[in-house]
Enzyme design. Structure first.
Site, mmCIF file in Angstrom:
data_model
loop_
_atom_site.group_PDB
_atom_site.id
_atom_site.type_symbol
_atom_site.label_atom_id
_atom_site.label_comp_id
_atom_site.label_asym_id
_atom_site.label_seq_id
_atom_site.Cartn_x
_atom_site.Cartn_y
_atom_site.Cartn_z
ATOM 1 N N GLY A 11 107.835 42.238 -7.117
ATOM 2 C CA GLY A 11 108.457 43.247 -6.875
ATOM 3 C C GLY A 11 109.808 42.644 -7.154
ATOM 4 N N SER A 12 110.796 43.275 -6.586
ATOM 5 C CA SER A 12 112.179 43.218 -6.696
ATOM 6 C C SER A 12 112.906 41.731 -5.992
ATOM 7 C CB SER A 12 113.227 44.375 -5.846
ATOM 8 O OG SER A 12 112.987 45.104 -6.521
ATOM 9 N N THR A 13 111.662 40.826 -5.667
ATOM 10 C CA THR A 13 112.074 39.678 -5.323
ATOM 11 C C THR A 13 112.328 38.835 -6.585
ATOM 12 O OG1 THR A 13 110.185 38.593 -5.071
ATOM 13 C CG2 THR A 13 111.062 39.508 -3.197
ATOM 14 N N PHE A 14 111.915 39.189 -7.581
ATOM 15 C CA PHE A 14 111.844 38.347 -9.061
ATOM 16 C C PHE A 14 113.270 38.548 -9.753
ATOM 17 C CE2 PHE A 14 111.092 37.942 -13.621
ATOM 18 C CZ PHE A 14 110.466 36.658 -13.527
ATOM 19 N N LYS A 15 114.084 39.613 -9.252
ATOM 20 C CA LYS A 15 115.212 39.976 -9.481
ATOM 21 C C LYS A 15 116.295 38.669 -9.445
ATOM 22 C CE LYS A 15 114.974 44.935 -9.087
ATOM 23 N NZ LYS A 15 115.286 46.065 -8.315
#
Length: 501
Positions: A221-225
């Protein structure tokens, strides 16, 4: 001598020759296999005459051998049971050992070539010197908090993982996988009891034997941002650079729009990169990924450690717990060209992106440690049976440098903003600067989303003291906020435990 007798003589000589050759084959090539076979009862009896070394953390033994009155002299026991199960593993009589029990077996069992002096001494004294002792990096406080908080999480989730490391050294401060298991029955001297316990665990649909902290991959999810933001910073986009955002974005070649979690996130046509990270703007990062290109995104992920198939966590570079490779997955059309829709989804940690919790902790640790990623390890020291001979002491070393100090500083500012002003508020620790990133990832159709948090804590001097990743599988709404809360508790415990740093 007549012909029949000659033929018999030749046959007998050939048979003796084959027998001699087979004997040499067994002695030269098969002896070790037979000696270590699970079916060799004499070897088992001999192995259990020697007291196996302890596995310890913070001065407390969590794997010990106690003398019994049975044929096997020593019984392996695990005083904390499930709390340390996925670190220690287990040492069974008739099954394969796992975890640190496996990777450090030669030292623990006293059979390492480096312990030969002890064995020579035993030949003259008739004693059975015990195995060497393995000392871990784990903080007892952080491990206990991670275990209890995961087990009693407020989302009533049954599966998840947490791992914390010291960003400056790579030392693992805590490692928990949920659900866990009690390794004691698996080490029973009653083979029927041990086999029944193993079969029950193996057939459990929740997979308690899986080490989710290092061996399972999930969409991050958004941790990859944070990875995508690092690529943006290296390609001329600053914290305050305006990037396209808006309430929804439909990538080229796709009829499926990407939207933000709620309408109030990034409704403007443009926002700064800092705002996009703080508010976790899906539309902004989807468009940013397409702008940067698949090769750039994948390469930056690789530099952070994605696609690494050789990493282990035990002694530094010498085996240990196996680590599954995190993957960015395909972002291409069948003809090999970039698929903008797949790239856009990948840039927000969906599509085929998969990550281990360890990789998440390494990303956070890298940002907190000025762009330097240290090699993670669990074994701090190996001491001889007499506890005076030092056979191994960990010397921390750099694994890679994914980003420069300046890029790490910018990422740090943005991750601190997430905790102070955004979705990571639950991770705050009084007296420390905490940065992080939440993530909500779709798991499967008609199933709740996974909740993620990666983060780091800095002391008043700006030194990193802990970095963590927590994932709660299928936690649904509020899962990432609960992951952030647990992460803050783990880092606080690591900070307060002098033995964990």
């Amino acid at each position: 001598m007549n012909a029949p007798l000659r033929r018999v003589g030749v046959v007998v000589m050939v048979l003796f020759g084959l027998l001699f050759a087979n004997l040499n084959w067994i002695q030269a090539y098969k002896a070790d296999e037979y000696r270590t076979s699970d079916y060799n009862g004499r070897v088992q009896v001999d192995e259990y005459k020697r007291k196996r070394g302890n596995i310890e953390a913070g001065g407390t033994a969590f794997a010990v051998s106690r003398e019994t009155s049975g044929e096997l002299t020593y019984q392996r026991t695990y005083p904390k049971g499930p709390e340390y199960a996925h670190i220690l593993g287990y040492k069974p009589v008739n099954l394969a050992e796992t975890g640190i029990e496996k990777s450090e077996n030669d030292f623990l069992a006293g059979t390492s070539d480096r312990l030969i002096a002890n064995r020579v001494k035993d030949m003259f004294t008739g004693d059975q010197t015990g195995g060497a002792n393995v000392l871990l990096t784990v903080s007892k406080q952080a491990q206990n908090v991670a275990y209890e908080q995961l087990r009693n999480n407020r989302q009533d989730v049954s599966k998840g993982a947490a791992i914390a490391i010291d960003p400056r050294t790579g030392a693992v401060q805590a490692l928990v996988s949920m659900p866990s298991f009690d390794p004691n029955p698996l080490a029973s001297h009653d083979s029927d009891t041990a086999t029944a316990a193993y079969n029950k665990l193996e057939q459990d649909p929740d997979g308690p034997l899986k080490n989710r902290a290092v061996g399972e991959v999930l969409p991050p999810g958004s941790t990859f941002k944070i990875v995508v933001a690092a690529a943006a910073l290296e390609n001329g986009i600053g914290q305050n650079t305006q990037i396209p955002a808006g309430p929804e974005y439909t990538p080229p070649t796709s009829g499926q729009p990407i939207r933000n979690a709620v309408r109030t996130i990034c409704p403007q046509p443009q926002v700064t990169l800092l705002t996009a990270v703080t508010q976790s703007c899906n539309t902004g990062f989807a468009q940013l990924g397409v702008r940067l290109g698949a090769d750039t995104v994948k390469e930056k992920a690789r530099q952070f450690g994605f696609e690494d198939e050789d990493l282990t966590v035990g002694r530094l570079g010498e085996g240990g717990l196996g680590v599954a490779a995190s993957r960015t997955g395909d972002m291409q059309n069948p003809d090999g060209s970039t698929d903008p829709a797949a790239l856009a989804q990948s840039s927000i940690g969906q599509n085929n992106v998969r990550m281990t919790p360890l990789q998440g902790a390494l990303i956070a640790a890298t940002v907190g440690n000025d762009g330097r990623q240290m090699r993670p390890y669990l074994v701090r020291q190996v001491l001889g049976p007499d506890r005076t001979t030092d056979y191994y002491t960990a010397q921390p070393r750099e694994l890679r440098q994914p980003v420069s100090g300046q890029v790490a500083n910018d990422l740090r500012d943005m991750m601190v903003s997430v905790v102070e002003n955004g979705t990571g508020r639950n991770a705050r620790i009084s007296g420390y600067t905490v940065g992080g990133k939440t993530g909500t990832a779709q798991s499967a159709p008609n199933r709740p989303d996974h909740g993620w948090f990666i983060g780091f804590a800095l002391d008043k001097q700006g030194n990193p003291v802990s970095a963590v990743c927590v994932v709660l599988e299928e936690a649904g709404s509020g899962g990432s906020a609960e992951a952030a809360r647990i992460a803050g508790q783990i880092m606080r415990a690591a900070i307060n435990d002098p033995g964990g740093r």
